[in-house]
Design a protein around this motif. Structure first.
Motif, PDB file in Angstrom:
ATOM      1  N   UNK A   1     -41.571  23.843  51.150  1.00 24.48           N
ATOM      2  CA  UNK A   1     -41.904  25.126  51.768  1.00 24.48           C
ATOM      3  C   UNK A   1     -41.517  25.154  53.247  1.00 24.48           C
ATOM      4  N   UNK A   2     -40.901  24.085  53.691  1.00 25.29           N
ATOM      5  CA  UNK A   2     -40.491  23.991  55.094  1.00 25.29           C
ATOM      6  C   UNK A   2     -39.042  24.415  55.252  1.00 25.29           C
ATOM      7  N   UNK A   3     -38.808  25.381  56.101  1.00 23.77           N
ATOM      8  CA  UNK A   3     -37.441  25.862  56.310  1.00 23.77           C
ATOM      9  C   UNK A   3     -36.550  24.769  56.889  1.00 23.77           C
ATOM     10  N   UNK A   4     -37.144  23.811  57.586  1.00 26.45           N
ATOM     11  CA  UNK A   4     -36.361  22.742  58.214  1.00 26.45           C
ATOM     12  C   UNK A   4     -35.713  21.816  57.190  1.00 26.45           C
ATOM     13  N   UNK A   5     -36.166  21.845  55.965  1.00 29.44           N
ATOM     14  CA  UNK A   5     -35.636  20.942  54.940  1.00 29.44           C
ATOM     15  C   UNK A   5     -34.498  21.570  54.146  1.00 29.44           C
ATOM     16  N   UNK A   6     -34.120  22.781  54.463  1.00 22.59           N
ATOM     17  CA  UNK A   6     -33.044  23.448  53.734  1.00 22.59           C
ATOM     18  C   UNK A   6     -31.754  23.393  54.535  1.00 22.59           C
ATOM     19  N   UNK A   7     -30.698  22.975  53.860  1.00 23.17           N
ATOM     20  CA  UNK A   7     -29.409  22.757  54.526  1.00 23.17           C
ATOM     21  C   UNK A   7     -28.527  23.998  54.546  1.00 23.17           C
ATOM     22  N   UNK A   8     -28.664  24.834  53.553  1.00 18.76           N
ATOM     23  CA  UNK A   8     -27.760  25.972  53.402  1.00 18.76           C
ATOM     24  C   UNK A   8     -28.556  27.268  53.400  1.00 18.76           C
TER      25      UNK A   8
END
Length: 124
Positions: A106-113
């Motif tokens: 649920x953390x935006x920081x963990x999404x690459x694309x």
């Protein structure tokens, strides 16, 4: 690199429905997670819904449970967000995101694309 392109946003009245689409530029392996986030004016970007490309139970923010449904169409490399019972509080820019791994974060920081976003406006 993966490109994500959202579509389907618009202006609808409260109680209405929209379906957002997110098309990926290539086929994802089974070990990817897709998610939808949203960002209202003056607020932080927040998690809305997520699902592993390989299957399993999706995850939803409490406020959208029972109203929104995330789904995927593997043949089209596309993820959808069906939004029913829309409220003025759902007004935001909606973003599609992807990350490697099967854990739904649920953390935006963990999404690459990330896609470029699509605007959703709900009138009262």
């Amino acid at each position: 690199q993966v490109q994500l392109v959202e579509s389907g946003g618009g202006l609808v009245q409260a109680g209405g429905s929209l379906r957002l689409s997110c098309a990926a530029s290539r086929t994802f392996s089974r070990k990817y997670t897709m998610a939808w986030f949203r960002q209202a004016p003056g607020k932080e970007r927040e998690f809305v819904a997520g699902a592993s490309w390989s299957g399993g139970s999706p995850s939803y923010q409490d406020d959208v449970k029972g109203r929104f449904t995330i789904s995927r169409e593997s043949a089209r490399n596309t993820v959808y967000l069906q939004m029913n019972g829309l409220k003025p509080g759902d007004t935001a820019d909606y973003y599609c995101a992807a990350r490697p791994g099967s854990r739904i974060s649920r953390s935006r920081d963990e999404y690459d694309y990330w896609g470029q976003g699509t605007q959703v406006t709900i009138s009262s």
